[in-house]
Design a protein around this motif. Structure first.
Motif, PDB file in Angstrom:
ATOM      1  N   THR A 266       4.685   8.176   1.854  1.00  0.00           N
ATOM      2  CA  THR A 266       5.763   9.036   1.366  1.00  0.00           C
ATOM      3  C   THR A 266       5.289  10.480   1.472  1.00  0.00           C
TER       4      THR A 266
ATOM      5  N   ASP B  39       9.793   3.269 -10.297  1.00  0.00           N
ATOM      6  CA  ASP B  39       8.663   2.434 -10.703  1.00  0.00           C
ATOM      7  C   ASP B  39       7.334   3.067 -10.325  1.00  0.00           C
ATOM      8  N   CYS B  40       7.293   3.772  -9.196  1.00  0.00           N
ATOM      9  CA  CYS B  40       6.029   4.360  -8.754  1.00  0.00           C
ATOM     10  C   CYS B  40       5.913   5.824  -9.162  1.00  0.00           C
TER      11      CYS B  40
ATOM     12  N   GLN C 205       0.871  -1.174   0.000  1.00  0.00           N
ATOM     13  CA  GLN C 205       0.000   0.000   0.000  1.00  0.00           C
ATOM     14  C   GLN C 205       0.904   1.218   0.000  1.00  0.00           C
ATOM     15  N   VAL C 206       0.764   2.073  -1.003  1.00  0.00           N
ATOM     16  CA  VAL C 206       1.555   3.293  -1.000  1.00  0.00           C
ATOM     17  C   VAL C 206       0.600   4.477  -0.930  1.00  0.00           C
TER      18      VAL C 206
ATOM     19  N   ARG D   5      -0.555  -1.241  -4.620  1.00  0.00           N
ATOM     20  CA  ARG D   5       0.371  -1.339  -5.758  1.00  0.00           C
ATOM     21  C   ARG D   5       0.859  -2.765  -5.856  1.00  0.00           C
ATOM     22  N   GLU D   6       1.041  -3.207  -7.053  1.00  0.00           N
ATOM     23  CA  GLU D   6       1.617  -4.531  -7.232  1.00  0.00           C
ATOM     24  C   GLU D   6       2.660  -4.396  -8.323  1.00  0.00           C
ATOM     25  N   LEU D   7       3.858  -4.909  -8.063  1.00  0.00           N
ATOM     26  CA  LEU D   7       4.862  -4.856  -9.108  1.00  0.00           C
ATOM     27  C   LEU D   7       5.787  -6.042  -9.025  1.00  0.00           C
TER      28      LEU D   7
ATOM     29  N   LEU E 153       7.155   8.309  -7.738  1.00  0.00           N
ATOM     30  CA  LEU E 153       7.042   9.180  -6.561  1.00  0.00           C
ATOM     31  C   LEU E 153       8.425   9.761  -6.253  1.00  0.00           C
TER      32      LEU E 153
ATOM     33  N   LEU F 172      10.376   3.402  -5.418  1.00  0.00           N
ATOM     34  CA  LEU F 172       9.423   4.505  -5.269  1.00  0.00           C
ATOM     35  C   LEU F 172       9.630   5.546  -6.363  1.00  0.00           C
TER      36      LEU F 172
END
Ligand SMILES: Cc1cc2nc3c(=O)[nH]c(=O)nc-3n(C[C@H](O)[C@H](O)[C@H](O)COP(=O)(O)OP(=O)(O)OC[C@H]3O[C@@H](n4cnc5c(N)ncnc54)[C@H](O)[C@@H]3O)c2cc1C
Ligand code: FES
Ligand code: FES
Lengths: 158, 278
Positions: free
Chosen positions: A73, A29-30, A6-7, A12-14, A32, A26
């Motif tokens: 974050t 890939d995300c 959980q972000v 999120r799934e990666l 952020l 982060l």
């Protein structure tokens, strides 16, 4: 390895190499990029995020370790343009200058205020010792965090 | 891609450890992950950080047992650590900063066994034992025997550090800790000292004096301990013990400090410990 986490409240799934640093996952890939890299060795705190509510250096955490964890974050602090009281205080007191340390400070300070009541200047300095800042000289940061803490009336979560 | 194993139970972890002796044991990562991008990924990793059976503090009449994966932050919040082992509590309070304390573990400090590991002189002064487990065996080793050289330990390739056992200090025991670094938080020690003295009817009946960052590993100063045992604390005794430390300890020069500064500090730390008893 498949990572589910959980972000900032969203699932999120990666699929990625589990020993990559959470910091890089982060940012790359995300998307952020609020979380910064200062040193890559746990000294500066610019990469601080909360894992299950606890402040940690994301440069020292392999992403394999946050499978099924809840992350917060700096992007998850504000509500769109609406800053948190800590962020506002940092702006108003001049506690942010070049800004590279600011996401880490905002995240760390948020966790401290949530967890501890009666934060005085000495205690704030002790708890923020892992967040280095080359610009402000810290005094304004400490004043900002103290003001935000006082306004929340010591209503810590714990 | 490297393999990342996250066992849910200690039994499973020990099975994986014996099946993969070449894998890296990972706890909080605050030693292993430093500048991680400069190295290749390990072939495989066994993550023991979240293992419930290796977490927490357990008090009995005879001892306090600390799970190897207990983060420093949890130990700092533990009243029994504070009251029973105030020197260990003080040492932990000065480790890193909050971010390091949330992740760093006592098992990791022991696993690395660096000469500057801050809990290690306390473990020596407290006669702590390291609990080591493999699939078919559990053994306990005094920390003084566990660390065998510069960042070297006798951990077997199929073993995990599972806990640390610290005997309850006897009545009348005084515990001490002192760390000297460049600043209070986040600074690697230049020199640190820990001690345990039991006083019975005005006389020191048991003494342990340990120093860090003055040798290739954390060490006791046995000659100084022997000098104190059976004596009544006095200023003269403190001076004599300090002289023993000065002749017995041989620190080195490095980027953080010089040998002669370290020696002066070590001598002063031990002298003050003894003076506190007067
Ligand atoms: C910025 C910063 C500041 C620091 N400040 C200090 C300080 O002031 N004082 C200090 O002493 N240290 C300090 N450290 C070092 C570090 O935080 C500590 O040594 C910590 O205790 C390591 O624990 P960990 O769980 O993170 O270990 P890890 O990095 O996960 O592991 C360390 C070693 O122990 C082994 N290991 C870990 N757990 C086990 C187990 N259960 N069984 C077998 N082997 C195991 C690992 O394989 C590895 O070799 C600092 C580090 C950083 C990055
Ligand atoms: S980048 Fe992680 S602590 Fe500096
Ligand atoms: S504002 Fe520039 S480093 Fe802190």
């Amino acid at each position: 390895m498949k990572i589910r986490m959980q972000v900032n409240g969203a699932a999120r799934e990666l699929e990625t190499e589990p020993m990559r640093r959470l910091l890089d996952v982060l940012r790359e890939d995300c998307g952020l990029t609020g979380t910064k890299e200062g040193c890559g060795e746990g000294e500066c705190g610019a990469c601080t995020v909360l894992i299950d509510g606890k402040p940690v250096n994301s440069c020292l955490v392999p992403v394999g370790q946050v499978h099924e964890a809840e992350l917060l974050t700096v992007e998850g602090l504000s509500d769109g343009e609406l800053l948190t009281d800590v962020q506002r205080a940092l702006v108003e007191h001049g506690g942010a200058q070049c800004g590279i340390c600011t996401p880490g400070i905002a995240v760390t300070a948020e966790s401290l205020i949530r967890r501890e009541k009666n934060l005085d200047h000495a205690r704030i300095r002790e708890l923020l010792a892992g967040n280095l800042c080359r610009c402000t000289g810290y005094q304004r940061v400490v004043e900002a965090v103290a003001e935000a803490a006082a306004k929340r009336g010591g209503a810590g979560d714990e | 891609m490297s393999e990342f194993l996250s066992p849910r139970t200690l039994a499973e972890a020990l099975k994986l450890r014996s099946a993969h002796p070449d894998f890296t044991v990972l706890s909080g990562g605050t030693d292993l992950m430093v500048r991680a991008t400069e190295r290749d990924y390990p072939v495989g990793t066994i993550d023991v950080f979240s293992l419930k059976e290796m977490r927490g503090v357990c008090e009995s009449d005879a001892a306090l047992s600390i799970g190897a994966s207990t983060p420093y932050a949890d130990l700092l919040r533990s009243d029994v650590v504070l009251t029973m082992l105030p020197n260990l509590h003080a040492a932990i309070r000065e480790i890193g900063a909050v971010q390091i304390q949330e992740r760093g573990t006592i098992g990791g400090n022991i696993g690395t066994s660096s000469p500057v590991g801050d809990t290690l002189p306390c473990l020596l002064a407290l006669d702590a034992e390291v609990e080591l487990r493999s699939q078919n065996n559990t053994r306990r080793v005094a920390y003084s025997d566990f660390c065998t050289g510069y960042r070297k330990t006798q951990l077997g390739a199929d073993e995990l550090i599972t806990a640390i056992h610290i005997p309850r200090p006897a009545k009348g025991t005084r515990l001490f800790w002192r760390k000297i670094g460049t600043r209070r938080a986040q600074a690697i020690s230049k020199v640190m000292g820990a001690a345990s003295f039991r006083i019975e009817e005005g006389v020191v009946s048991h003494a342990r004096i340990a120093l860090g960052a003055v040798a290739d590993r954390p060490r006791r100063v046995e000659a100084a301990e022997q000098r104190i045992q059976g004596e009544k604390p006095s200023e003269r005794l403190a001076t004599e013990v300090a002289a023993i430390v000065r002749s017995d300890v041989k620190p080195i020069d490095d980027v953080r400090s010089t040998a002669s500064y370290r020696l002066d500090v070590a001598v002063n730390i031990v002298r003050r410990f003894v003076l506190e008893l007067v």
